[in-house]
Design a protein around this motif. Structure first.
Motif, PDB file in Angstrom:
ATOM      1  N   ASN A 358      54.240  47.422-143.175  1.00  0.00           N
ATOM      2  CA  ASN A 358      55.369  47.342-144.113  1.00  0.00           C
ATOM      3  C   ASN A 358      55.411  45.972-144.798  1.00  0.00           C
ATOM      4  OD1 ASN A 358      56.111  49.915-143.350  1.00  0.00           O
ATOM      5  ND2 ASN A 358      57.592  49.213-141.809  1.00  0.00           N
ATOM      6  N   MET A 359      55.156  44.917-144.025  1.00  0.00           N
ATOM      7  CA  MET A 359      55.135  43.569-144.613  1.00  0.00           C
ATOM      8  C   MET A 359      54.050  43.463-145.670  1.00  0.00           C
ATOM      9  SD  MET A 359      55.644  41.269-141.153  1.00  0.00           S
ATOM     10  CE  MET A 359      55.144  39.791-142.031  1.00  0.00           C
ATOM     11  N   ALA A 360      52.859  43.986-145.332  1.00  0.00           N
ATOM     12  CA  ALA A 360      51.750  43.919-146.291  1.00  0.00           C
ATOM     13  C   ALA A 360      52.065  44.746-147.532  1.00  0.00           C
ATOM     14  CB  ALA A 360      50.462  44.410-145.621  1.00  0.00           C
ATOM     15  N   ILE A 392      47.540  53.397-150.615  1.00  0.00           N
ATOM     16  CA  ILE A 392      46.821  53.570-149.343  1.00  0.00           C
ATOM     17  C   ILE A 392      47.631  53.154-148.124  1.00  0.00           C
ATOM     18  CG2 ILE A 392      45.693  51.300-149.177  1.00  0.00           C
ATOM     19  CD1 ILE A 392      43.098  52.928-148.557  1.00  0.00           C
ATOM     20  N   PHE A 393      48.742  52.443-148.266  1.00  0.00           N
ATOM     21  CA  PHE A 393      49.538  51.995-147.111  1.00  0.00           C
ATOM     22  C   PHE A 393      50.145  53.169-146.342  1.00  0.00           C
ATOM     23  CE2 PHE A 393      49.361  47.991-149.396  1.00  0.00           C
ATOM     24  CZ  PHE A 393      49.153  47.098-148.354  1.00  0.00           C
ATOM     25  N   GLY A 394      50.485  54.234-147.040  1.00  0.00           N
ATOM     26  CA  GLY A 394      51.023  55.409-146.365  1.00  0.00           C
ATOM     27  C   GLY A 394      50.033  55.982-145.364  1.00  0.00           C
ATOM     28  N   GLN A 395      48.745  55.963-145.736  1.00  0.00           N
ATOM     29  CA  GLN A 395      47.709  56.471-144.827  1.00  0.00           C
ATOM     30  C   GLN A 395      47.622  55.614-143.565  1.00  0.00           C
ATOM     31  OE1 GLN A 395      43.858  56.865-146.629  1.00  0.00           O
ATOM     32  NE2 GLN A 395      42.832  57.346-144.692  1.00  0.00           N
ATOM     33  N   LEU A 401      51.049  55.889-136.544  1.00  0.00           N
ATOM     34  CA  LEU A 401      51.980  56.779-135.857  1.00  0.00           C
ATOM     35  C   LEU A 401      51.226  57.807-135.006  1.00  0.00           C
ATOM     36  CD1 LEU A 401      54.610  57.346-138.698  1.00  0.00           C
ATOM     37  CD2 LEU A 401      54.994  56.171-136.507  1.00  0.00           C
ATOM     38  N   GLU A 402      50.110  58.285-135.535  1.00  0.00           N
ATOM     39  CA  GLU A 402      49.281  59.223-134.759  1.00  0.00           C
ATOM     40  C   GLU A 402      48.693  58.518-133.529  1.00  0.00           C
ATOM     41  OE1 GLU A 402      45.467  62.268-135.371  1.00  0.00           O
ATOM     42  OE2 GLU A 402      46.214  61.059-137.053  1.00  0.00           O
ATOM     43  N   PHE A 403      48.275  57.271-133.701  1.00  0.00           N
ATOM     44  CA  PHE A 403      47.736  56.475-132.581  1.00  0.00           C
ATOM     45  C   PHE A 403      48.814  56.298-131.506  1.00  0.00           C
ATOM     46  CE2 PHE A 403      46.353  52.564-130.450  1.00  0.00           C
ATOM     47  CZ  PHE A 403      44.995  52.795-130.282  1.00  0.00           C
ATOM     48  N   LYS A 404      50.031  56.055-131.958  1.00  0.00           N
ATOM     49  CA  LYS A 404      51.148  55.900-131.022  1.00  0.00           C
ATOM     50  C   LYS A 404      51.367  57.189-130.229  1.00  0.00           C
ATOM     51  CE  LYS A 404      56.093  54.713-130.925  1.00  0.00           C
ATOM     52  NZ  LYS A 404      57.269  54.344-131.750  1.00  0.00           N
ATOM     53  N   GLY A 405      51.248  58.320-130.912  1.00  0.00           N
ATOM     54  CA  GLY A 405      51.399  59.601-130.227  1.00  0.00           C
ATOM     55  C   GLY A 405      50.309  59.821-129.189  1.00  0.00           C
ATOM     56  N   ILE A 550      41.666  53.573-138.481  1.00  0.00           N
ATOM     57  CA  ILE A 550      42.655  52.570-138.907  1.00  0.00           C
ATOM     58  C   ILE A 550      41.938  51.320-139.407  1.00  0.00           C
ATOM     59  CG2 ILE A 550      44.475  51.031-138.077  1.00  0.00           C
ATOM     60  CD1 ILE A 550      45.239  53.292-136.087  1.00  0.00           C
ATOM     61  N   GLU A 551      40.890  50.909-138.686  1.00  0.00           N
ATOM     62  CA  GLU A 551      40.132  49.728-139.124  1.00  0.00           C
ATOM     63  C   GLU A 551      39.518  49.965-140.505  1.00  0.00           C
ATOM     64  OE1 GLU A 551      38.073  47.310-135.698  1.00  0.00           O
ATOM     65  OE2 GLU A 551      37.898  49.437-135.211  1.00  0.00           O
ATOM     66  N   ASN A 552      39.024  51.155-140.730  1.00  0.00           N
ATOM     67  CA  ASN A 552      38.424  51.474-142.026  1.00  0.00           C
ATOM     68  C   ASN A 552      39.480  51.440-143.135  1.00  0.00           C
ATOM     69  OD1 ASN A 552      36.115  52.521-143.662  1.00  0.00           O
ATOM     70  ND2 ASN A 552      37.480  54.292-143.880  1.00  0.00           N
ATOM     71  N   THR A 553      40.654  52.004-142.857  1.00  0.00           N
ATOM     72  CA  THR A 553      41.745  51.987-143.839  1.00  0.00           C
ATOM     73  C   THR A 553      42.149  50.551-144.153  1.00  0.00           C
ATOM     74  OG1 THR A 553      42.556  54.122-143.068  1.00  0.00           O
ATOM     75  CG2 THR A 553      44.103  52.749-144.293  1.00  0.00           C
ATOM     76  N   LEU A 554      42.244  49.710-143.136  1.00  0.00           N
ATOM     77  CA  LEU A 554      42.629  48.313-143.341  1.00  0.00           C
ATOM     78  C   LEU A 554      41.576  47.559-144.157  1.00  0.00           C
ATOM     79  CD1 LEU A 554      44.047  47.438-139.791  1.00  0.00           C
ATOM     80  CD2 LEU A 554      45.326  48.040-141.862  1.00  0.00           C
ATOM     81  N   GLU A 555      40.312  47.918-143.929  1.00  0.00           N
ATOM     82  CA  GLU A 555      39.252  47.279-144.730  1.00  0.00           C
ATOM     83  C   GLU A 555      39.390  47.662-146.201  1.00  0.00           C
ATOM     84  OE1 GLU A 555      35.522  48.354-143.040  1.00  0.00           O
ATOM     85  OE2 GLU A 555      35.803  47.155-141.213  1.00  0.00           O
ATOM     86  N   ILE A 556      39.755  48.921-146.451  1.00  0.00           N
ATOM     87  CA  ILE A 556      39.938  49.377-147.842  1.00  0.00           C
ATOM     88  C   ILE A 556      41.122  48.650-148.483  1.00  0.00           C
ATOM     89  CG2 ILE A 556      40.574  51.360-149.278  1.00  0.00           C
ATOM     90  CD1 ILE A 556      39.029  53.124-147.283  1.00  0.00           C
ATOM     91  N   ILE A 557      42.236  48.542-147.707  1.00  0.00           N
ATOM     92  CA  ILE A 557      43.413  47.833-148.225  1.00  0.00           C
ATOM     93  C   ILE A 557      43.044  46.394-148.548  1.00  0.00           C
ATOM     94  CG2 ILE A 557      45.669  46.911-147.584  1.00  0.00           C
ATOM     95  CD1 ILE A 557      46.138  49.450-145.975  1.00  0.00           C
ATOM     96  N   SER A 558      42.347  45.767-147.604  1.00  0.00           N
ATOM     97  CA  SER A 558      41.967  44.359-147.804  1.00  0.00           C
ATOM     98  C   SER A 558      41.062  44.217-149.020  1.00  0.00           C
ATOM     99  CB  SER A 558      41.270  43.837-146.542  1.00  0.00           C
ATOM    100  OG  SER A 558      40.878  42.498-146.698  1.00  0.00           O
TER     101      SER A 558
END
Length: 703
Positions: A358-360, A392-395, A401-405, A550-558
């Protein structure tokens, strides 16, 4: 020394039964470096040291003693004593016994016998010799050509090759082997015991090898332990007690003749008043003492089993804690500490990771505000390109949330392991919470207790019947004598002993004996391993895959954030013009930094979680194998389990000895004239069978 075995208070028996006394002299007193004219006691009999022979150049140590009741003279040859002045010669002789050499110490032993025999010939000379360990072959060698002199040894070493005459039986030599002696066990295993002349009798004494190390080996070899007893457990703890370990107490001899009972029955005797009285005295004395000792051992064993039952919750809790600690330590990430509880740290950490997204995202919105300002629209117009990083932040948020589950599923799995699968380890893999081994043992011990009490009553009644029959025989003899004197007819009749039934209770517990622990362990472990693998590995696969996603998504965001910055600050002519008239560059870099910092923190955390999950996936099979010994200890404490074994093998040894004794009693009472003796014989047979049944039941709870 507090000996539990005492000879019956009868000098005739004391005169006949010398094997026990000689064994104690060999295994205990000969090592005390006694001095001439000193006295010591063996089984209630006083012995006087007539002569000592120490510090011989060959290493020979020996002493001559006299039984002050029978006045018989015996020589005791001291076994290996490395601490003696010429102890190195003992060690050398021990080694050379394996050869075909003529050994100086053996020759010296024979010379000493001849010298003492001549010196005391006016007192009847030497009647017997004895020795333990190296003292065994010294004693046997000295009398190998003297059939008139008896040799009794305990755990003897062997003769050198070629010394024994294959055509001689050496009937004057008797060797007692104890069942936990390493020396004789090795000789038997190597088929070298054939180089020990004479008769061999195996007796059950000693302590199975434990962590005590050398002291136990030494005591098992000499047949004696300090103070005559071996302590089990600590004072004040359940099962604390002593095992009395004295070799002579385990030599079974005839109540009437003193003959060892290992090669058959004793010589036939007449069942008369005196011999019935001897039997009654033995039943009330040594037999009762020995069986009471066996009962005490079993009581201590049951105390240990009961203590295990009482601490079931403690054993279960310890096993659960070991699994938790092993699981968390294998992952090696502090975020997984407490993962087995619903309020573990990782749940709140994932919430924190979502807040970082959310901060990002907020920082990216601010960045877009700058990127969508009029100067940039000019750039977009020039390059025909749109810059946006919000979609892409929604993804990323959805993946977290899925990881938390899935982490919640992992916690559920672990709670199932701790509160269902681990308790079922105690029940052999059955879907029930039962302390199976301990409960079965305790039920079995209840039956043993009941049968022991019934057997004791059986023996007490038998002793009373024997004593009364002896009295009747005496009264009959007196009546017969009176009738002869008076000329009147004999009126006395002998009462018939009642054949009361003493049926022991059968047990359907511990039917496979103490193998039950191994069966429970293997069944439980295989079930536990199957359930753990079947449920955990798919969970770990899902969590690891999500971490990668998640790591892949974060790399895309970055990459998109950095790409936006690079376009905005690409160094184009319009860009340069804009930067001259504004703080455009500084704003871009500030918002990019605000967006990337939480993304970088989030990425580092996810990478750490993924590494821990990977370690767990790879190492979990090894974790399960390392957990198995803890399961074994939890099913029944290893020390308590071993102590039950020590107590029970000692009780079984006594039971077997009593069976041997009663076998001789049955033999002597059989084929005798008179219905009263026949009735006693029948009672003694039933008693012996009950002893066998009880011993077999004890054997079920013995390794």
């Amino acid at each position: 020394m507090n000996k539990i075995y005492k000879e019956p208070p009868n000098n005739d028996i004391n005169k006949i039964n010398i094997d026990k006394n000689l064994v104690e002299i060999a295994g205990l007193h000969s090592y005390k470096h006694l001095i001439s004219k000193s006295k010591f006691e063996v089984n209630g009999t006083e012995y006087l040291v007539l002569h000592t022979h120490y510090n011989d150049p060959t290493g020979l140590d020996a002493l001559t003693v006299r039984n002050e009741v029978t006045k018989e003279i015996s020589i005791a040859y001291v076994g290996t004593d490395a601490a003696a002045e010429n102890g190195r010669q003992d060690l050398l002789t021990d080694v050379q016994l394996l050869s075909d050499l003529t050994l100086p110490q053996l020759e010296a032993a024979e010379e000493y016998l001849n010298k003492i025999n001549e010196r005391f010939k006016d007192q009847g000379g030497v009647s017997s010799v004895t020795g333990n360990s190296l003292g065994g072959p010294l004693a046997n060698y000295a009398v190998r050509n003297r059939p008139d002199i008896k040799s009794v040894t305990l755990n003897p070493a062997l003769f050198p090759k070629g010394v024994m005459d294959p055509d001689k039986s050496y009937d004057n030599i008797t060797n007692y082997f104890t069942n936990y002696d390493v020396l004789t066990g090795t000789l038997i295993a190597l088929d070298l015991d054939s180089r020990i002349p004479g008769k061999r009798y195996d007796i059950s004494t000693g302590i199975p090898q434990t962590g005590e190390g050398f002291n136990i080996l030494k005591n098992n070899h000499t047949g004696y332990i300090e103070d005559g007893k071996y302590e089990i457990g600590q004072p004040g703890t359940p099962g604390h007690g002593y095992i009395y370990d004295e070799a002579d107490a385990h030599i079974m001899t005839s109540i009437w003749t003193g003959e060892p009972l290992y090669s058959g029955h004793s010589d036939r005797i007449d069942i008369n008043r005196d011999n019935l009285n001897l039997l009654a005295e033995a039943l009330a004395g040594d037999v009762l003492t020995r069986l009471t000792q066996a009962q005490e051992y079993l009581t201590h064993s049951e105390e240990i089993a009961q203590h295990e039952g009482d601490r079931y919750a403690e054993r279960l809790n310890r096993l659960q804690m070991v699994f938790e600690d092993s699981f968390e330590n294998l992952i090696g990430n502090p975020l997984f500490i407490g993962i087995t509880t619903t309020s573990h740290r990782l749940t709140s950490e994932i919430d924190h990771l979502i807040s970082l997204v959310n901060m990002a995202e907020n920082a990216s919105r601010s960045l877009n505000g700058v990127l969508n300002s009029p100067p940039v629209e000019l750039v977009e117009h020039l390059f025909n390109r749109s810059i946006s990083v919000e979609s892409i932040f929604g993804q990323a948020r959805s993946q977290l949330l899925e990881f938390k589950g899935e982490i919640a599923s992992l916690t559920g799995f672990l709670q199932n392991i701790l509160h269902k699968e681990i308790p079922e380890l105690f029940s052999g893999g059955r879907e029930t919470f039962e302390d199976l081994l301990v409960n079965d043992m305790l039920e079995h011990y209840k039956i043993i207790d009941y049968n022991t009490a019934k057997l004791n009553s059986n023996i007490a009644e038998f002793q009373s019947q024997v004593a009364k029959l002896g009295e009747n025989f005496g009264e009959r003899d007196a009546s017969l004598s009176a009738s002869i004197s008076s000329g009147a007819s004999v009126q006395h009749t002998v009462a018939m002993p009642k054949k009361n039934e003493y049926v022991l209770e059968a047990s359907d517990h511990m039917l496979i004996g103490m193998k039950m622990k191994e069966v429970i362990l293997e069944g439980s472990f295989e079930s536990f391993k199957g359930a753990s693998h079947g449920l955990l590995l798919p969970l770990l696969g899902s969590l690891t895959g999500l971490a990668f996603a998640i790591e892949n998504t974060l790399e895309i965001i970055s990459a998109q954030i950095k790409g936006a910055m690079n376009i905005a600050l690409s160094g184009t002519v319009p860009g340069k013009i804009i930067s001259i008239f504004s703080d455009f560059d500084d704003k871009i870099r500030s918002y990019v930094s605000s967006a990337l910092e939480p993304i970088d923190e989030l990425a580092a955390t996810i990478e750490g979680l993924r590494d821990g999950l990977t370690r767990l996936t790879i190492g979990f099979p090894a974790l399960l194998e390392s957990f198995k010994p803890y399961i074994n200890a939890a099913i029944f404490d290893s020390t308590g389990y071993a102590n039950i074994h020590l107590y029970n093998v000692s009780a079984i040894a006594i039971h077997k000895e009593m069976e041997l004794l009663f076998d001789d009693i049955v033999y002597q009472l059989s084929h005798q004239k008179g219905k009263s003796i026949e009735a006693l014989c029948e009672i003694s047979k039933r008693l012996k069978n009950n002893m066998i049944q009880l011993r077999q039941q004890v054997d079920r709870v013995t390794l």
